[in-house]
Write an enzyme that holds these catalytic residues in place. Structure first.
Site, short mmCIF file in Angstrom:
data_model
loop_
_atom_site.label_atom_id
_atom_site.label_comp_id
_atom_site.label_asym_id
_atom_site.label_seq_id
_atom_site.Cartn_x
_atom_site.Cartn_y
_atom_site.Cartn_z
N LYS A 13 3.05 35.36 15.74
CA LYS A 13 1.33 35.59 15.32
C LYS A 13 1.21 36.70 14.54
O LYS A 13 0.11 36.90 14.12
CB LYS A 13 1.43 36.28 17.76
CG LYS A 13 1.65 35.66 18.37
CD LYS A 13 1.13 37.38 19.41
CE LYS A 13 2.21 36.34 20.57
NZ LYS A 13 1.00 35.03 21.02
N HIS A 18 0.20 41.69 29.74
CA HIS A 18 1.03 39.98 29.83
C HIS A 18 1.87 39.69 30.89
O HIS A 18 2.76 40.86 31.00
CB HIS A 18 1.24 39.12 28.57
CG HIS A 18 1.91 38.02 27.70
ND1 HIS A 18 2.72 37.71 28.41
CD2 HIS A 18 0.35 37.45 27.26
CE1 HIS A 18 2.46 36.12 27.50
NE2 HIS A 18 1.39 35.69 26.91
N ASP A 51 4.96 46.63 24.26
CA ASP A 51 4.78 45.35 23.94
C ASP A 51 3.53 45.39 22.29
O ASP A 51 2.09 45.53 22.76
CB ASP A 51 3.91 44.88 25.19
CG ASP A 51 3.75 43.07 24.66
OD1 ASP A 51 3.75 42.82 24.06
OD2 ASP A 51 2.99 42.53 25.77
N CYS A 110 -2.07 34.49 30.51
CA CYS A 110 -0.69 35.33 31.24
C CYS A 110 -0.74 36.36 31.76
O CYS A 110 0.12 37.73 31.70
CB CYS A 110 0.13 34.91 30.02
SG CYS A 110 0.54 33.28 29.70
N GLN A 165 0.13 41.83 20.30
CA GLN A 165 -1.15 42.10 19.83
C GLN A 165 -1.44 42.75 18.41
O GLN A 165 -2.45 43.33 17.93
CB GLN A 165 -2.27 41.89 20.77
CG GLN A 165 -2.07 40.44 22.15
CD GLN A 165 -3.05 39.56 21.40
OE1 GLN A 165 -3.10 39.51 19.96
NE2 GLN A 165 -1.55 38.21 22.28
C1 LIG Z 1 0.37 41.32 25.02
C2 LIG Z 1 1.40 39.75 24.83
N1 LIG Z 1 2.84 39.94 24.70
C3 LIG Z 1 3.48 39.21 24.91
C4 LIG Z 1 3.03 37.97 24.20
C5 LIG Z 1 5.05 36.83 24.28
O1 LIG Z 1 4.74 36.33 23.02
P1 LIG Z 1 5.62 35.16 23.28
O2 LIG Z 1 4.98 34.28 22.85
O3 LIG Z 1 6.20 35.72 21.21
O4 LIG Z 1 6.71 35.68 23.40
C6 LIG Z 1 2.07 37.41 24.07
C7 LIG Z 1 1.63 35.85 23.84
O5 LIG Z 1 0.87 35.61 23.78
C8 LIG Z 1 1.25 38.14 24.60
O6 LIG Z 1 -0.21 38.70 24.16
#
Ligand SMILES: Cc1ncc(COP(=O)(O)O)c(C=O)c1O
Length: 394
Positions: free
Chosen positions: A213, A111, A187, A354, A190
């Site tokens: 989330k 992402h 990260d 993204c 998800q």
């Molecule tokens: C895999 C992943 N990393 C990072 C993020 C970013 O998360 P946040 O919106 O909490 O910054 C997302 C958000 O969709 C995501 O799906």
């Protein structure tokens, strides 16, 4: 898992639409809403700043919430609260003392939140290597092993793909990185809401996540830092709470994780995140996982019945979360999403999520994908409605 009872906890499920967009943000259950309300009604003071009893109580609740997240992640290090997962990753990318020639290894699965903070280091002379992945999101560990060398400071990988649902073997990746002396950032945006996470067993140094989330309030996220690397990251911001003494020629900085939370934090959000963790644990992460596998199997099997639809991600359900991306021949993903909403009141996400390198370079989908992302409060009956509506859409 008592689904009927669980669904009563989510007032938003009674608003007449089907929510298949928990990958963007999850719905909030009553215990979380009440925890936030309770703070504002009874404890609405600052934390770590007053000696009066309300402030002491708020401080205790806010600190306990950190402890709940730490236990949820099964980590022996420290947890810092952030406004989202993006901030958590940026704390690390900004906080490391980079030298010209340092290397970061990451992947095409990422992402933007776990890609752009590293790419932004290139002007400092940091070599950012982005490994390709296959169409189902698997990463060649031999290639990763070859890419990580003694100059590699950080290996940054996603735990579960927000586009493909692919669960990445982060334990193996951590082992490869550790052997070469690199720090590992995962990260978990998800993954933490859907899988039982054990950061100590994963062997990672940083684990970033989105509180929002995992049923926590908007504006919440977290960063886990192992004790081993705590001193290798400097805070991105300084201010209230950062120092225990300031002289003209000497500053004594706060010790411990509080140094990363300068200024008045999102206290209500943090306490709400603690309540979200309690809520998920009461249901049980294994139960949540079991239900999501059942739901996604049901959805994927039904989608396979369409002859003009491509489904992305691994075939093996054990290797994926409840994220199901697909495309209908000749229909841009946004069109599918808008019609699902207009015809059936079904909320999904569409586009590049993204993750442009993944949707453009790996999947070769200029309009991205349509993405249904399921959570434990979704039902098989909702999947049936989704499939019937998709037929109408097509
Ligand atoms: C895999 C992943 N990393 C990072 C993020 C970013 O998360 P946040 O919106 O909490 O910054 C997302 C958000 O969709 C995501 O799906």
């Amino acid at each position: 898992m008592n689904q009927e009872q669980i669904r009563k906890d989510f007032p938003q499920l009674n608003q007449g639409f089907i929510y298949f967009d928990s990958g963007s943000t999850a719905l909030k259950p009553l215990p979380v809403i009440r925890a936030v309300e309770e703070y504002y009604k009874t404890l609405s003071t600052s934390v770590g700043r007053g000696l009066h009893r309300p402030s002491n109580l708020a401080t205790k609740a806010y600190e306990e919430a950190h402890e709940k997240v730490r236990r949820f992640l099964n980590g022996s290090g420290d947890v810092i609260f952030t406004k989202n997962c993006t901030e958590a990753i940026n704390i690390v990318s900004h906080g490391i003392d980079w030298k010209e020639g340092d290397k970061v290894v990451t992947t095409c699965l990422e992402h933007n939140s776990n890609l752009l903070p590293w790419l932004a280091l290139r002007p400092k002379g940091v070599n950012v290597v982005i490994l390709e992945c296959s169409k189902d999101g698997s990463i060649d560990l031999k290639k990763l092993d070859d890419a990580v060398d003694e100059k590699t400071k950080v290996v940054a990988v996603i735990h579960a793909s927000n586009v493909l649902g692919t669960i990445v073997p982060v334990e193996d990746i951590s082992e490869i990185a550790r052997k070469k002396g690199a720090m590992v950032l995962i990260d978990g945006a998800q993954a933490a809401p859907h899988l039982k996470v054990n950061v100590d067993a994963l062997g990672c140094d940083f684990y970033a996540g989105s509180g929002h989330k995992m049923c926590g309030p908007s504006g919440t996220g977290f960063l886990y830092i192992s004790k081993k690397v705590f001193d290798r990251v400097k805070p991105m911001m300084l201010g209230g709470g950062s120092a225990t003494d300031v002289q003209l020629d000497k500053i004594t900085f706060t010790e411990g994780p509080g140094i990363f939370e300068a200024g008045t934090p999102n206290i209500a959000g943090g306490i709400g995140l603690g309540a979200a963790v309690d809520y998920l644990e009461r249901i049980g992460m294994n139960e949540i996982r079991k239900h999501e596998i059942e739901l996604s199997k049901y959805l994927i099997d039904k989608l396979k019945g369409f002859d003009n639809t491509e489904i992305y991600g691994p075939d093996d359900l054990a290797k994926r979360t409840g994220v199901v991306s697909f495309n209908v021949d000749g229909m841009p993903a946004h069109r599918v999403a808008i019609l699902l909403d207009e015809i059936g009141g079904i909320a999904i996400r569409s586009g590049n999520h993204c993750a442009f390198l993944l949707t453009h370079r790996i999947l070769d989908q200029p309009f991205g994908t349509a993405r249904a992302s399921l959570y434990f409060y979704n039902t098989l009956a909702e999947v049936d409605t989704f499939i019937n509506t998709l037929k109408d859409v097509i």
